[in-house]
Design a protein around this motif. Structure first.
Motif, mmCIF file in Angstrom:
data_model
loop_
_atom_site.group_PDB
_atom_site.id
_atom_site.type_symbol
_atom_site.label_atom_id
_atom_site.label_comp_id
_atom_site.label_asym_id
_atom_site.label_seq_id
_atom_site.Cartn_x
_atom_site.Cartn_y
_atom_site.Cartn_z
ATOM 1 N N LEU A 5 2.378 -3.001 0.532
ATOM 2 C CA LEU A 5 1.339 -2.182 1.076
ATOM 3 C C LEU A 5 0.886 -3.072 2.927
ATOM 4 O O LEU A 5 0.315 -4.268 1.780
ATOM 5 C CB LEU A 5 0.480 -2.166 -0.275
ATOM 6 C CG LEU A 5 -1.197 -1.482 0.696
ATOM 7 C CD1 LEU A 5 -0.872 0.088 1.064
ATOM 8 C CD2 LEU A 5 -1.978 -0.635 -0.457
ATOM 9 N N ASN A 36 4.640 0.188 3.007
ATOM 10 C CA ASN A 36 3.732 1.724 2.717
ATOM 11 C C ASN A 36 2.360 1.423 3.909
ATOM 12 O O ASN A 36 2.246 -0.061 3.350
ATOM 13 C CB ASN A 36 2.938 2.155 1.724
ATOM 14 C CG ASN A 36 4.372 2.668 0.893
ATOM 15 O OD1 ASN A 36 5.563 3.034 1.527
ATOM 16 N ND2 ASN A 36 4.696 2.277 -0.778
ATOM 17 N N PHE A 38 -2.030 2.152 4.523
ATOM 18 C CA PHE A 38 -3.249 2.696 4.077
ATOM 19 C C PHE A 38 -4.077 2.493 5.766
ATOM 20 O O PHE A 38 -4.342 1.627 6.645
ATOM 21 C CB PHE A 38 -3.582 1.984 3.181
ATOM 22 C CG PHE A 38 -5.005 3.448 2.495
ATOM 23 C CD1 PHE A 38 -4.527 4.144 1.224
ATOM 24 C CD2 PHE A 38 -6.261 2.897 2.876
ATOM 25 C CE1 PHE A 38 -5.707 4.949 0.894
ATOM 26 C CE2 PHE A 38 -7.432 3.425 2.449
ATOM 27 C CZ PHE A 38 -7.022 4.764 1.207
ATOM 28 N N GLU A 68 -2.546 2.301 -4.015
ATOM 29 C CA GLU A 68 -1.920 2.278 -3.365
ATOM 30 C C GLU A 68 -0.890 0.745 -4.101
ATOM 31 O O GLU A 68 -0.194 0.517 -3.779
ATOM 32 C CB GLU A 68 -2.431 2.782 -1.518
ATOM 33 C CG GLU A 68 -1.251 3.259 -1.476
ATOM 34 C CD GLU A 68 -0.047 4.416 -1.525
ATOM 35 O OE1 GLU A 68 0.699 4.007 -1.217
ATOM 36 O OE2 GLU A 68 0.337 5.430 -1.704
#
Ligand code: FMN
Length: 191
Positions: A5, A36, A38, A68
């Motif tokens: 993340l 990923n 955010f 997440e």
């Protein structure tokens, strides 16, 4: 390979920390990781409020961020420095994720998470004073923070027009940091 993340602690268009994070993400992808993101701009978190937590539970975007962090094997955070300390945006996010409200979620998702913290600043210190606060808060919450210290001072002139890092030494130390993040998280997770 780990799921990573990637979080930028800046909302600013053209952010140096987001630019540094983009270089880190490219390195992670090249090493085979799934990354990923955010985005606090589209998923803002309210300032932590114990009454809100008690009466209404975690706000939706806090739940999304906690989910997440939970599903990631590792996290990379790029955080700016404001007034020799952390930005409210990022410290607030670290605080929300740390909350183990038994009524809503029993977990502190930082616990045993492998985290790399990096920072960039137009100034001479590269955000190091904020970085130590982020590191300390994350370690306090049980995260394993990768020891390599990657700071990008004088960030105004640090990137070419394509967003590549100009300084080879910084590039190397960031690449080593990302390699360590993947190695430690893979070992810890048995990947
Ligand atoms: C309120 C405020 C305080 C700041 N204090 C510092 C500081 O202590 N040290 C520093 O290196 N930069 C400081 N800066 C400059 C930031 O490093 C600069 O705005 C930087 O571009 C922020 O990161 P970003 O480019 O990722 O948004 C400060 C900026 C603001 C808005």
């Amino acid at each position: 390979m780990p799921i990573v993340l990637a979080i930028s602690g800046s909302l600013r268009t053209g952010s140096y920390n987001t630019s540094l994070l983009s270089v880190a993400i490219a390195m992670l992808v090249e090493k085979g990781a799934t990354v990923n993101g955010f985005d606090f701009k589209t998923m803002p978190l309210p300032i932590y409020d114990a009454d809100m937590e008690k009466n209404e539970g975690f706000p939706d975007n806090v739940l999304k961020l906690k989910a997440e962090v939970k599903r990631a094997d590792a996290v990379v955070i790029a955080g700016p420095e404001y007034n020799a300390g952390p930005t409210p945006l990022l410290k607030n996010a670290i605080d929300w994720v740390s909350r183990k409200n038994q009524q809503w979620s029993g977990e502190n998702e930082w616990d045993k998470k492998v985290v790399a913290v990096i920072s960039a600043s137009p100034g001479a210190f590269g955000g190091v004073r904020a970085q130590y606060v982020y590191r300390n808060s994350l370690s306090h919450n049980g995260a394993f923070v990768v020891p390599d210290l990657v700071t990008l001072p004088l960030a105004t002139d640090a990137f070419d027009v394509q967003g590549n890092l100009l300084n080879e030494r910084t590039k190397k130390s960031l690449d080593r940091n990302m390699a360590n993040l993947l190695e430690v998280s893979s070992r810890l997770r048995g990947l």
